[in-house]
Write a protein that holds these residues in place. Sequence first.
Motif, short mmCIF file in Angstrom:
data_model
loop_
_atom_site.label_atom_id
_atom_site.label_comp_id
_atom_site.label_asym_id
_atom_site.label_seq_id
_atom_site.Cartn_x
_atom_site.Cartn_y
_atom_site.Cartn_z
N GLU A 102 5.86 -3.40 3.99
CA GLU A 102 4.33 -3.64 3.58
C GLU A 102 3.57 -1.98 4.82
O GLU A 102 2.39 -1.92 3.59
CB GLU A 102 3.74 -4.72 3.86
CG GLU A 102 3.98 -6.12 2.99
CD GLU A 102 3.48 -6.97 3.00
OE1 GLU A 102 2.90 -7.40 4.42
OE2 GLU A 102 3.82 -8.27 2.42
N GLN A 103 4.19 -1.66 5.46
CA GLN A 103 3.79 -0.53 6.78
C GLN A 103 4.39 0.71 6.49
O GLN A 103 3.39 1.76 6.14
CB GLN A 103 3.64 -1.44 7.71
CG GLN A 103 3.37 -2.66 8.45
CD GLN A 103 1.59 -2.96 8.00
OE1 GLN A 103 1.13 -1.75 8.70
NE2 GLN A 103 0.54 -3.50 7.12
N ASN A 105 6.38 1.64 4.21
CA ASN A 105 6.73 2.47 2.99
C ASN A 105 5.47 2.76 2.27
O ASN A 105 5.40 3.39 2.05
CB ASN A 105 7.01 1.32 2.17
CG ASN A 105 9.06 1.09 2.29
OD1 ASN A 105 9.41 1.76 2.86
ND2 ASN A 105 9.51 0.49 1.68
N HIS A 106 4.59 1.56 2.91
CA HIS A 106 3.38 2.18 2.12
C HIS A 106 2.87 3.43 2.14
O HIS A 106 2.22 4.30 2.01
CB HIS A 106 2.17 0.54 2.74
CG HIS A 106 0.63 1.57 2.63
ND1 HIS A 106 0.65 1.21 0.49
CD2 HIS A 106 -0.03 1.84 2.99
CE1 HIS A 106 -0.77 1.53 0.73
NE2 HIS A 106 -0.96 1.56 1.38
N TRP A 109 4.13 6.25 1.43
CA TRP A 109 4.06 6.81 0.44
C TRP A 109 2.13 7.46 -0.42
O TRP A 109 2.54 8.24 -1.52
CB TRP A 109 4.25 5.63 -0.99
CG TRP A 109 6.04 5.41 -1.27
CD1 TRP A 109 6.56 4.59 -1.12
CD2 TRP A 109 6.55 6.30 -1.98
NE1 TRP A 109 7.75 4.70 -1.37
CE2 TRP A 109 8.01 5.94 -1.94
CE3 TRP A 109 6.42 7.78 -2.55
CZ2 TRP A 109 8.80 6.50 -2.87
CZ3 TRP A 109 7.46 8.62 -3.52
CH2 TRP A 109 8.97 7.69 -3.36
N GLN A 110 1.93 7.13 0.29
CA GLN A 110 0.07 7.77 0.72
C GLN A 110 0.29 9.14 0.92
O GLN A 110 -0.74 9.71 0.76
CB GLN A 110 -0.33 7.05 2.03
CG GLN A 110 -1.33 5.56 1.60
CD GLN A 110 -1.48 5.66 0.57
OE1 GLN A 110 -1.64 5.14 -1.21
NE2 GLN A 110 -3.27 6.25 -0.03
#
Length: 217
Positions: A102-103, A105-106, A109-110
């Motif tokens: 949730e932190q 990887n997110h 990808w941002q």
Amino acid sequence: MGEVKLLASWSSPFSRRVEMALKIKGIDYEYIEQDLSNKSPLLLQSNPVHKKVPVLIHNGKPIAESLVILEYIDETWETNPIFPKDPYEKAMARFWAKFIDEQCNHAVWQITCSKDKEKEKAVEESIGHLKTLENELKDKKFFGGETIGVVDIVANIIGFWLEALQEALRIELLTRERFPILSKWIDEYVSCNIVKENLPPRDKLVAAFRAILNAPA
């Protein structure tokens, strides 16, 4: 323990997590590669909510989402546990697995879909999350201690996919100078036979990332 099938994609780190867990457990399974640009009726039927891989089918019953699947595997086949037995340690393993997804990887990808100041912010956030992971790892060989556990399995994205993505993006996030502890963990991680068996060809992965990044919006 019945028939086991895995609907997966060669380039998906989430699929590879499940394969790694199955191999650690010594479970025989049928691998069914999925074309995500032309999703099969079996995939759509097995995961009608998200329509994504991986999906584990055990005795005809589908289970979706990699973290859910990993816990299901560990509870169904007790040999070679990947989760800690102690309730507190198990809760902490869940916490760090969720943090990675949730932190970390997110934020990473941002970077791929941002520009200018937004991209700079995403890079800063990614570095901050990786530093948090480095501080958690400390002097341990693996997140699971002396052996690979669920957090290490979930961190496969950081252990292999991130380097390929960095090359495709032509940026540097995880370097040995910036993250010596995580870099040492990566060396140990990718040297394990069970991990090496579940890594896609690096050149092919870089090419796939470049194709995604260069695709029309």
